[in-house]
Every structure is written in structure tokens, then in C-alpha cells.
Motif scaffolding. Sequence first.
Motif, short mmCIF file in Angstrom:
data_model
loop_
_atom_site.label_atom_id
_atom_site.label_comp_id
_atom_site.label_asym_id
_atom_site.label_seq_id
_atom_site.Cartn_x
_atom_site.Cartn_y
_atom_site.Cartn_z
N UNK A 48 0.37 -1.08 0.53
CA UNK A 48 -0.22 0.46 -0.15
C UNK A 48 0.96 1.43 -0.16
N UNK A 49 1.46 1.43 0.95
CA UNK A 49 2.34 2.83 1.01
C UNK A 49 1.79 3.26 1.33
N UNK A 50 0.18 3.40 2.10
CA UNK A 50 -0.18 4.49 2.28
C UNK A 50 -0.22 5.78 3.31
N UNK A 51 0.33 6.91 3.02
CA UNK A 51 1.06 7.63 3.85
C UNK A 51 -0.27 8.60 4.75
N UNK A 52 -1.63 8.49 3.53
CA UNK A 52 -2.29 8.84 4.45
C UNK A 52 -2.73 8.61 5.43
N UNK A 78 10.22 9.29 3.90
CA UNK A 78 11.48 9.39 3.10
C UNK A 78 12.66 8.26 2.69
N UNK A 79 12.19 6.91 3.78
CA UNK A 79 12.35 5.81 3.46
C UNK A 79 12.26 5.01 2.60
N UNK A 80 10.55 4.84 2.55
CA UNK A 80 10.18 4.33 1.05
C UNK A 80 10.31 4.94 -0.20
N UNK A 81 10.46 5.77 0.39
CA UNK A 81 10.51 6.90 -1.76
C UNK A 81 11.84 6.97 -1.86
N UNK A 82 12.57 6.46 -1.07
CA UNK A 82 14.22 6.10 -1.80
C UNK A 82 14.62 5.38 -3.08
N UNK A 83 15.02 5.38 -3.87
CA UNK A 83 15.07 3.99 -4.97
C UNK A 83 16.57 3.50 -4.55
N UNK A 84 17.24 3.91 -4.08
CA UNK A 84 18.65 3.06 -3.35
C UNK A 84 19.02 3.91 -1.57
N UNK A 85 17.82 3.48 -0.94
CA UNK A 85 18.80 3.84 0.29
C UNK A 85 19.41 3.33 1.03
N UNK A 86 20.11 4.02 1.48
CA UNK A 86 21.35 3.27 2.00
C UNK A 86 22.24 2.31 3.30
N UNK A 149 15.85 -13.75 6.30
CA UNK A 149 16.34 -13.49 5.04
C UNK A 149 14.82 -13.60 3.84
N UNK A 150 14.44 -15.51 4.33
CA UNK A 150 13.22 -16.15 3.94
C UNK A 150 12.41 -14.67 3.40
N UNK A 151 11.89 -13.78 4.89
CA UNK A 151 11.00 -12.61 3.83
C UNK A 151 11.60 -11.85 3.25
N UNK A 152 12.49 -10.92 3.70
CA UNK A 152 12.96 -10.29 2.69
C UNK A 152 13.30 -10.56 0.99
N UNK A 153 13.44 -12.51 1.06
CA UNK A 153 13.71 -12.85 0.08
C UNK A 153 12.68 -12.50 -1.05
N UNK A 154 11.36 -12.30 -0.13
CA UNK A 154 10.45 -12.45 -0.20
C UNK A 154 9.94 -11.05 -0.59
N UNK A 155 9.81 -10.11 -0.16
CA UNK A 155 9.60 -9.14 -0.57
C UNK A 155 10.69 -8.26 0.23
N UNK A 156 11.48 -7.07 -0.83
CA UNK A 156 12.38 -6.46 0.15
C UNK A 156 11.74 -5.09 1.04
N UNK A 157 10.43 -4.88 0.74
CA UNK A 157 9.56 -3.85 2.16
C UNK A 157 8.78 -4.62 3.07
N UNK A 158 9.86 -5.27 3.81
CA UNK A 158 9.36 -6.37 4.91
C UNK A 158 9.46 -5.37 6.22
N UNK A 191 18.48 -5.50 1.67
CA UNK A 191 17.54 -5.50 2.39
C UNK A 191 17.42 -4.05 3.15
N UNK A 192 18.09 -3.36 2.21
CA UNK A 192 18.47 -1.91 2.42
C UNK A 192 16.91 -1.42 2.51
N UNK A 193 15.55 -1.49 2.10
CA UNK A 193 14.62 -0.89 1.51
C UNK A 193 13.88 -1.65 3.52
N UNK A 194 14.00 -2.01 3.50
CA UNK A 194 13.27 -2.91 4.59
C UNK A 194 13.07 -1.98 6.42
N UNK A 195 12.59 -2.51 6.92
CA UNK A 195 12.67 -1.63 8.14
C UNK A 195 12.10 -2.32 9.54
#
Length: 344
Positions: A48-52, A78-86, A149-158, A191-195
Motif C-alpha cells: 500500500x505505502x498509504x501515508x495518508x 522518506x525511507x520508502x520513497x528512496x530508490x536506493x536507501x543506504x 532472509x526468507x521474508x526479505x527474499x519474498x519482499x524487500x519492503x518487509x 535488505x536496505x528497503x526493509x524496516x
Amino acid sequence: MHFSKSTNRLLITLLILIKLNQYQSVKIPFFDTIKCKFYECCQEPYLLRNYTKLENLLNEKLYGQPLVKSTLLTSIKGHLELKNPSKALVLSFHGSAGVGKTFVSQILAESLYLKGTKSNFFKFFIATKDFDLNQKIDLYKERLKKEIEETVKKCEYSLFVFDETDKIPIGLLDTIKAYIDFNQELEGIDFRKSIFVFLSNIASKKIADLTLEMDSRNLPRQKFELKSFQQSIIKDAYFNKGAEDKGMFHASIIDSWLVDYFVPFLPLERNHVKKCISNELKKYDFNDKNYFKTKSERDIDEIADELTYEPNGLAKFSSSGCKRVSNLVRNLIIQKRYLVNDEL
């Protein structure tokens, strides 16, 4: 459960396609599109990334926590909108019981995933349930490593949430250091897009004392500055750890300064608790349609009176926050023999 013949044929075909797609040499056109009709995938509409929605839920259901709202909204977007967070985003929630730490982590999941807290990309760990035996720490490390590892492999936005991190066995949190550090990939997984979110009572007394000090200067909560609270939390987390302390105190994520935001959850006053009580009462469908006009205020005060407040002599903050509210509301409904339909 019974399906029609056409549905059964479709399910069998899908299972065959899944098996075939597991082989590198077999590439089936539009497979992901077909699969995502039946299973949660790391794409819209499941992400979703539903900020509202996040902002609205925080405004409507979280009380007395302006620093939490402002910090969470800016850091998540700020984190999720970055294409390549550090690196992965790391948040550490601090405060006493019942002030909303777990509740906010659930709100975050509801705002990021279509399935909310039931999403396969949301993992919630409780120290006293999932990691309760010190002698099993090696087993816990392997299990935690595998699940992340298994969760982020399925979705980097975990999203990973660790509750009671002040009670986690020493050394366990070091397992995740590599996943939240400045590494582009580990074994082909990014793993850089995870929280990662850590919940604890660390520095709760410091937060309460600082809140009291600001109250004594007649400074409203909306004008509290994050910097003052972060400094107190950091001092407790980094410099005041003892040999017997567990969890975050001795974790390398602390010593390596990998936490991006230390988020203070302020102690709740009576007026905040009353809002919790009111919100809980609204979950019930009272047969008396005039209940909220004629009786609710009296009942809200009655329940608020049952809670204990601290410090002694001042009785400013609820000792248990809003943690006891749901049970107290249920007890009141039973004791007063209110007629209600099913809980809404």
C-alpha cells in the motif's frame, strides 16, 4: 471446502505452473501476474505505502504522542520513497507500558500492507515468548536469520518488529546487525528497503521526568522537541548499561550506531486515558441508543478513577497507560448489565 470443477482445474493448473517455475530453465510468461491473483505478492495492490492512512490512524487513534506522529511520518515516507536507501530503516520505540508502542507498530503494518498484520511481509517477535530461554540462543540465532532472509527474499519492503528488546538474551540481536548495516546485498538479497522496529521500556523514567519538567514550564506537548528526548534515551541505551542488562544494551547495533531514530512515547495523562476509554466504548453497539449522550461521560470518569497515577503526590501520569482499558470497559458493561449487541 468444496470447489466447482472449473475452479479445481484452475487450482491444479496453477500448482503445476508453480512447480515448473521453480526450475531456472523453465520461464513461464505472465506467471507472476497469474500467481498474484491468488497469493500475496510484493507489489500493488498488496503493497500500500498509504501515508495518508498512516497519518489519519495516528491522528485518530493515538493520544498524547505528537513526537511519535511527526517522527514516524517523515521517517517512513522518506525511507520508502528512496530508490536506493543506504541501509534499512531502524526505529527504536521507548516508553512505559500502555503508551502505544505495539499499537503504533500495528498501525504501521496496516498502512503498508493490504493484509495488515496478517501480511507475510510483517513479522512480530516477542522476547518473552519467542526467545525466552538463554540456553537456546544458538537455535534462536539460526531461526531468526532464516526468517529474516526468507521474508526479505519474498519482499524487500518487509517490516520486522521486536517487542521487549530489553529482555532479549544478550547476543541475539547481533544476528541482525548485517541486515541493517550499510551493505548493498548479502547472498544476493537486498535488505536496505526493509524496516526494523525495536520496542522497549528503556529510558521510560527519563522520558517521564523530562515530560514533567517541560510540563512545569507550561510547555504544551506539541512544542516538545525530539532532540531533548533522544539525548536522554541515547544516554541510557549507550552509556548506562550494566553487566546484568539484556537485549539492546549490549547489542552491536547500539555500539555501531545503527539506530536511525530513537522515538519517545510520552507517559499518558488522565485526559489521554479518557480518550482511550471513549474509543473502546465505541467498539460496542449499545442497545440504549442514547448511551453516548446520557451515560458515557460518567462511565469514562468512573473507569479513569480505577487507574493508578504517578508520581506519588502529583498523580500526573497513568502507571499503566491505556493497557488496562479494554478489560475495565468489559467489566463495567457486565457490572452495570448494559445490553450490547456483538462488539463492532
